[in-house]
Design a protein around this motif. Structure first.
Motif, PDB file in Angstrom:
ATOM      1  N   SER A  69       0.892  -1.164   0.000  1.00 14.32           N
ATOM      2  CA  SER A  69       0.000   0.000   0.000  1.00 14.32           C
ATOM      3  C   SER A  69       0.926   1.209   0.000  1.00 14.32           C
ATOM      4  CB  SER A  69      -0.855  -0.031   1.275  1.00 14.32           C
ATOM      5  OG  SER A  69      -1.413   1.245   1.529  1.00 14.32           O
ATOM      6  N   VAL A  70       0.488   2.315  -0.637  1.00 16.61           N
ATOM      7  CA  VAL A  70       1.306   3.532  -0.592  1.00 16.61           C
ATOM      8  C   VAL A  70       0.474   4.678  -0.050  1.00 16.61           C
ATOM      9  CG1 VAL A  70       2.616   5.238  -1.924  1.00 16.61           C
ATOM     10  CG2 VAL A  70       2.858   2.795  -2.423  1.00 16.61           C
ATOM     11  N   ASP A  71       1.036   5.304   0.961  1.00 15.91           N
ATOM     12  CA  ASP A  71       0.399   6.427   1.663  1.00 15.91           C
ATOM     13  C   ASP A  71       0.773   7.708   0.914  1.00 15.91           C
ATOM     14  OD1 ASP A  71       0.245   7.179   5.244  1.00 15.91           O
ATOM     15  OD2 ASP A  71      -0.552   8.264   3.504  1.00 15.91           O
ATOM     16  N   THR A  72      -0.097   8.173   0.045  1.00 20.54           N
ATOM     17  CA  THR A  72       0.208   9.377  -0.730  1.00 20.54           C
ATOM     18  C   THR A  72      -1.064  10.175  -1.001  1.00 20.54           C
ATOM     19  OG1 THR A  72       1.211  10.256  -2.759  1.00 20.54           O
ATOM     20  CG2 THR A  72      -0.054   8.206  -2.989  1.00 20.54           C
ATOM     21  N   MET A  73      -0.885  11.516  -1.082  1.00 21.32           N
ATOM     22  CA  MET A  73      -2.001  12.387  -1.444  1.00 21.32           C
ATOM     23  C   MET A  73      -1.876  12.858  -2.890  1.00 21.32           C
ATOM     24  SD  MET A  73      -2.474  14.692   2.012  1.00 21.32           S
ATOM     25  CE  MET A  73      -0.765  15.141   2.325  1.00 21.32           C
ATOM     26  N   ARG A  74      -0.899  12.346  -3.611  1.00 17.56           N
ATOM     27  CA  ARG A  74      -0.615  12.828  -4.970  1.00 17.56           C
ATOM     28  C   ARG A  74      -1.020  11.815  -6.039  1.00 17.56           C
ATOM     29  NH1 ARG A  74       4.154  15.059  -2.485  1.00 17.56           N
ATOM     30  NH2 ARG A  74       4.138  17.342  -2.635  1.00 17.56           N
ATOM     31  N   ALA A  75      -1.714  12.272  -7.029  1.00 15.27           N
ATOM     32  CA  ALA A  75      -2.166  11.413  -8.125  1.00 15.27           C
ATOM     33  C   ALA A  75      -0.987  10.841  -8.905  1.00 15.27           C
ATOM     34  CB  ALA A  75      -3.072  12.211  -9.055  1.00 15.27           C
ATOM     35  N   ALA A  76       0.002  11.658  -9.163  1.00 13.52           N
ATOM     36  CA  ALA A  76       1.148  11.188  -9.962  1.00 13.52           C
ATOM     37  C   ALA A  76       1.887  10.073  -9.232  1.00 13.52           C
ATOM     38  CB  ALA A  76       2.087  12.357 -10.258  1.00 13.52           C
ATOM     39  N   THR A  77       2.016  10.226  -7.924  1.00 14.26           N
ATOM     40  CA  THR A  77       2.675   9.170  -7.135  1.00 14.26           C
ATOM     41  C   THR A  77       1.813   7.907  -7.143  1.00 14.26           C
ATOM     42  OG1 THR A  77       3.650  10.865  -5.710  1.00 14.26           O
ATOM     43  CG2 THR A  77       3.597   8.596  -4.846  1.00 14.26           C
ATOM     44  N   ALA A  78       0.517   8.091  -6.982  1.00 14.64           N
ATOM     45  CA  ALA A  78      -0.392   6.940  -6.982  1.00 14.64           C
ATOM     46  C   ALA A  78      -0.256   6.146  -8.279  1.00 14.64           C
ATOM     47  CB  ALA A  78      -1.831   7.406  -6.794  1.00 14.64           C
ATOM     48  N   ARG A  79      -0.275   6.858  -9.398  1.00 12.30           N
ATOM     49  CA  ARG A  79      -0.157   6.176 -10.688  1.00 12.30           C
ATOM     50  C   ARG A  79       1.170   5.406 -10.780  1.00 12.30           C
ATOM     51  NH1 ARG A  79      -2.503   6.492 -15.238  1.00 12.30           N
ATOM     52  NH2 ARG A  79      -3.586   8.464 -14.856  1.00 12.30           N
ATOM     53  N   THR A 138      -7.563   9.815 -11.470  1.00 14.32           N
ATOM     54  CA  THR A 138      -6.396   8.950 -11.681  1.00 14.32           C
ATOM     55  C   THR A 138      -6.651   7.554 -11.109  1.00 14.32           C
ATOM     56  OG1 THR A 138      -4.885  10.840 -11.657  1.00 14.32           O
ATOM     57  CG2 THR A 138      -3.935   8.664 -11.148  1.00 14.32           C
ATOM     58  N   VAL A 139      -7.131   7.504  -9.874  1.00 11.38           N
ATOM     59  CA  VAL A 139      -7.406   6.206  -9.234  1.00 11.38           C
ATOM     60  C   VAL A 139      -8.471   5.443 -10.029  1.00 11.38           C
ATOM     61  CG1 VAL A 139      -8.428   5.133  -7.167  1.00 11.38           C
ATOM     62  CG2 VAL A 139      -6.645   6.879  -6.936  1.00 11.38           C
ATOM     63  N   ALA A 140      -9.404   6.181 -10.629  1.00  7.86           N
ATOM     64  CA  ALA A 140     -10.472   5.531 -11.431  1.00  7.86           C
ATOM     65  C   ALA A 140      -9.862   4.687 -12.541  1.00  7.86           C
ATOM     66  CB  ALA A 140     -11.395   6.584 -12.010  1.00  7.86           C
ATOM     67  N   GLY A 141      -8.706   5.124 -13.031  1.00  5.75           N
ATOM     68  CA  GLY A 141      -8.076   4.400 -14.144  1.00  5.75           C
ATOM     69  C   GLY A 141      -7.047   3.378 -13.707  1.00  5.75           C
ATOM     70  N   LEU A 142      -6.918   3.187 -12.387  1.00  4.64           N
ATOM     71  CA  LEU A 142      -5.905   2.244 -11.875  1.00  4.64           C
ATOM     72  C   LEU A 142      -6.586   1.016 -11.273  1.00  4.64           C
ATOM     73  CD1 LEU A 142      -3.557   4.816 -10.026  1.00  4.64           C
ATOM     74  CD2 LEU A 142      -3.213   3.776 -12.300  1.00  4.64           C
ATOM     75  N   ASP A 143      -5.915  -0.098 -11.286  1.00  6.06           N
ATOM     76  CA  ASP A 143      -6.449  -1.314 -10.667  1.00  6.06           C
ATOM     77  C   ASP A 143      -5.894  -1.395  -9.247  1.00  6.06           C
ATOM     78  OD1 ASP A 143      -5.986  -4.924 -11.137  1.00  6.06           O
ATOM     79  OD2 ASP A 143      -7.478  -3.737  -9.999  1.00  6.06           O
ATOM     80  N   CYS A 144      -6.638  -0.777  -8.319  1.00  6.35           N
ATOM     81  CA  CYS A 144      -6.146  -0.763  -6.934  1.00  6.35           C
ATOM     82  C   CYS A 144      -7.312  -0.516  -5.982  1.00  6.35           C
ATOM     83  CB  CYS A 144      -5.101   0.350  -6.747  1.00  6.35           C
ATOM     84  SG  CYS A 144      -5.759   2.016  -6.975  1.00  6.35           S
ATOM     85  N   VAL A 145      -7.061  -0.785  -4.710  1.00  3.66           N
ATOM     86  CA  VAL A 145      -7.987  -0.394  -3.643  1.00  3.66           C
ATOM     87  C   VAL A 145      -7.663   1.053  -3.282  1.00  3.66           C
ATOM     88  CG1 VAL A 145      -8.449  -0.750  -1.174  1.00  3.66           C
ATOM     89  CG2 VAL A 145      -8.388  -2.717  -2.738  1.00  3.66           C
ATOM     90  N   TYR A 146      -8.685   1.822  -2.942  1.00  4.27           N
ATOM     91  CA  TYR A 146      -8.475   3.231  -2.585  1.00  4.27           C
ATOM     92  C   TYR A 146      -8.955   3.473  -1.163  1.00  4.27           C
ATOM     93  CZ  TYR A 146      -8.810   8.367  -2.794  1.00  4.27           C
ATOM     94  OH  TYR A 146      -8.682   9.720  -2.561  1.00  4.27           O
ATOM     95  N   VAL A 147      -8.052   3.880  -0.293  1.00  2.00           N
ATOM     96  CA  VAL A 147      -8.433   4.216   1.075  1.00  2.00           C
ATOM     97  C   VAL A 147      -8.764   5.700   1.114  1.00  2.00           C
ATOM     98  CG1 VAL A 147      -7.747   4.333   3.500  1.00  2.00           C
ATOM     99  CG2 VAL A 147      -6.985   2.410   2.076  1.00  2.00           C
ATOM    100  N   LEU A 148     -10.007   6.011   1.442  1.00  2.00           N
ATOM    101  CA  LEU A 148     -10.518   7.388   1.481  1.00  2.00           C
ATOM    102  C   LEU A 148     -10.676   7.781   2.943  1.00  2.00           C
ATOM    103  CD1 LEU A 148     -13.613   8.556  -0.633  1.00  2.00           C
ATOM    104  CD2 LEU A 148     -13.097   9.454   1.635  1.00  2.00           C
ATOM    105  N   SER A 149      -9.788   8.632   3.412  1.00  2.00           N
ATOM    106  CA  SER A 149      -9.828   9.032   4.820  1.00  2.00           C
ATOM    107  C   SER A 149     -10.496  10.388   5.001  1.00  2.00           C
ATOM    108  CB  SER A 149      -8.404   9.145   5.379  1.00  2.00           C
ATOM    109  OG  SER A 149      -7.832   7.866   5.500  1.00  2.00           O
ATOM    110  N   HIS A 150     -11.020  10.619   6.217  1.00  2.00           N
ATOM    111  CA  HIS A 150     -11.559  11.936   6.554  1.00  2.00           C
ATOM    112  C   HIS A 150     -10.414  12.903   6.821  1.00  2.00           C
ATOM    113  CE1 HIS A 150     -13.026  15.132   9.275  1.00  2.00           C
ATOM    114  NE2 HIS A 150     -13.996  15.146   8.377  1.00  2.00           N
TER     115      HIS A 150
END
Ligand SMILES: Nc1nc2ncc(COP(=O)(O)O)nc2c(=O)[nH]1
Length: 278
Positions: free
Chosen positions: A86-96, A121-133
């Motif tokens: 898992s990668v802890d990031t707030m950046r789309a480019a890093t996520a990709r 970006t996440v919509a186009g990736l095959d991954c789980v997305y953790v959405l935090s408050h």
């Protein structure tokens, strides 16, 4: 449904912060963090959560290139070693970049607020997305820790983010929600969110809890001398939170000390099984 999110024992995400202050070599080399991540996996962590920038209150942000320089080689090393990442990031480019390198979870503490490109970006990736408050970056979050009903307001704000992220094309069945303990929250808010975690279950989505070593546990453990125990002395309390969360069927916990939380999850499993068959 993504197999990572299939029903089962609470997952343990082992924290691997790849920041200069987290490794003796100042993060210049990846051998040490990859070895540490592999060891956490061997200790029972289901996933290793790699982070390249601190999200703590007051932390200064690193630029995108520096974040990627820190995390990508470690992700590649762990993936090569067969360790789920898992990668802890707030950046789309890093996520990709990290998902293309084999990471299976994007852990975004900002719930898509820090980078307007994250959801698409996440919509186009095959991954789980953790959405935090989240209510804002490290430098302002403490000033935003004001709630009339923290659970109602966190729920409403998560609902808003969930609508935005699904509208951008991220399927609900790969989203994990997280109350964001310690992010724009005081200790009483953290405890209330834990005590009323069942109210977040109304979303029908897996929940991730990140209580490990946090300030609200430090405050709880402060003795009559007023000395707050350092983060590394909060692992027993963290493991109890893990056990209580596991007993409530929480999808996952994000912890620094993996062994104690793995043990807590196993104790809960054995206790519930004995209760079921007796
Ligand atoms: N999903 C999720 N991710 C996180 N990443 C960092 C921190 C900050 O904690 P640390 O800097 O002590 O690791 N907390 C969370 C959290 O609560 N949930």
């Amino acid at each position: 449904m993504n197999p990572l999110l299939a029903p089962g024992p609470t997952r343990v995400l082992g924290v691997l912060n790849v920041t200069p202050d987290s490794f003796s070599d100042g993060g210049r080399h990846t051998a040490e963090p990859v070895a540490r991540g592999t060891a956490l996996h061997a200790a029972g962590a289901d996933l290793i959560d790699v982070g390249g920038e601190s999200t703590r209150p007051g932390a200064t942000r690193v630029d995108a290139a520096e974040e990627l320089r820190r995390v990508l080689p470690v992700v590649e090393g762990l993936v090569a070693a067969g360790v789920p990442v898992s990668v802890d990031t707030m950046r789309a480019a890093t996520a990709r970049a990290v998902v293309e390198a084999g990471a299976v979870v994007v852990n975004d503490v900002s719930g898509g607020l820090a980078d307007p490109d994250m959801a698409a970006t996440v919509a186009g990736l095959d991954c789980v997305y953790v959405l935090s408050h989240w209510r804002g970056a490290s430098d302002v979050m403490n000033s935003l820790a004001a709630y009339d009903d923290v659970v109602a307001e966190v729920s409403a704000e998560l609902q808003t983010r969930l609508q935005a992220v699904t509208a951008a094309g991220v399927d609900r069945d790969r989203i994990v929600l997280d109350p964001g303990l310690g992010f724009a929250k005081r200790a009483e808010h953290d405890w209330t969110l834990l005590a009323r975690l069942d109210e977040l279950e109304r979303f029908g989505l897996p929940l991730l809890v990140g209580a490990s070593r946090k300030r609200f546990l430090g405050a709880l453990l402060t003795g009559p001398d007023g000395v707050v125990p350092p983060p590394e002395d909060r692992d027993a309390a963290t493991a109890v939170v893990t056990g209580l969360a596991a007993d409530r069927g929480v999808w996952g916990v994000r912890v620094h000390d993996v062994a104690s939380s793995v043990a807590a999850v196993r104790v809960v499993g054995a206790w519930r099984e004995a209760a079921r068959v007796s």
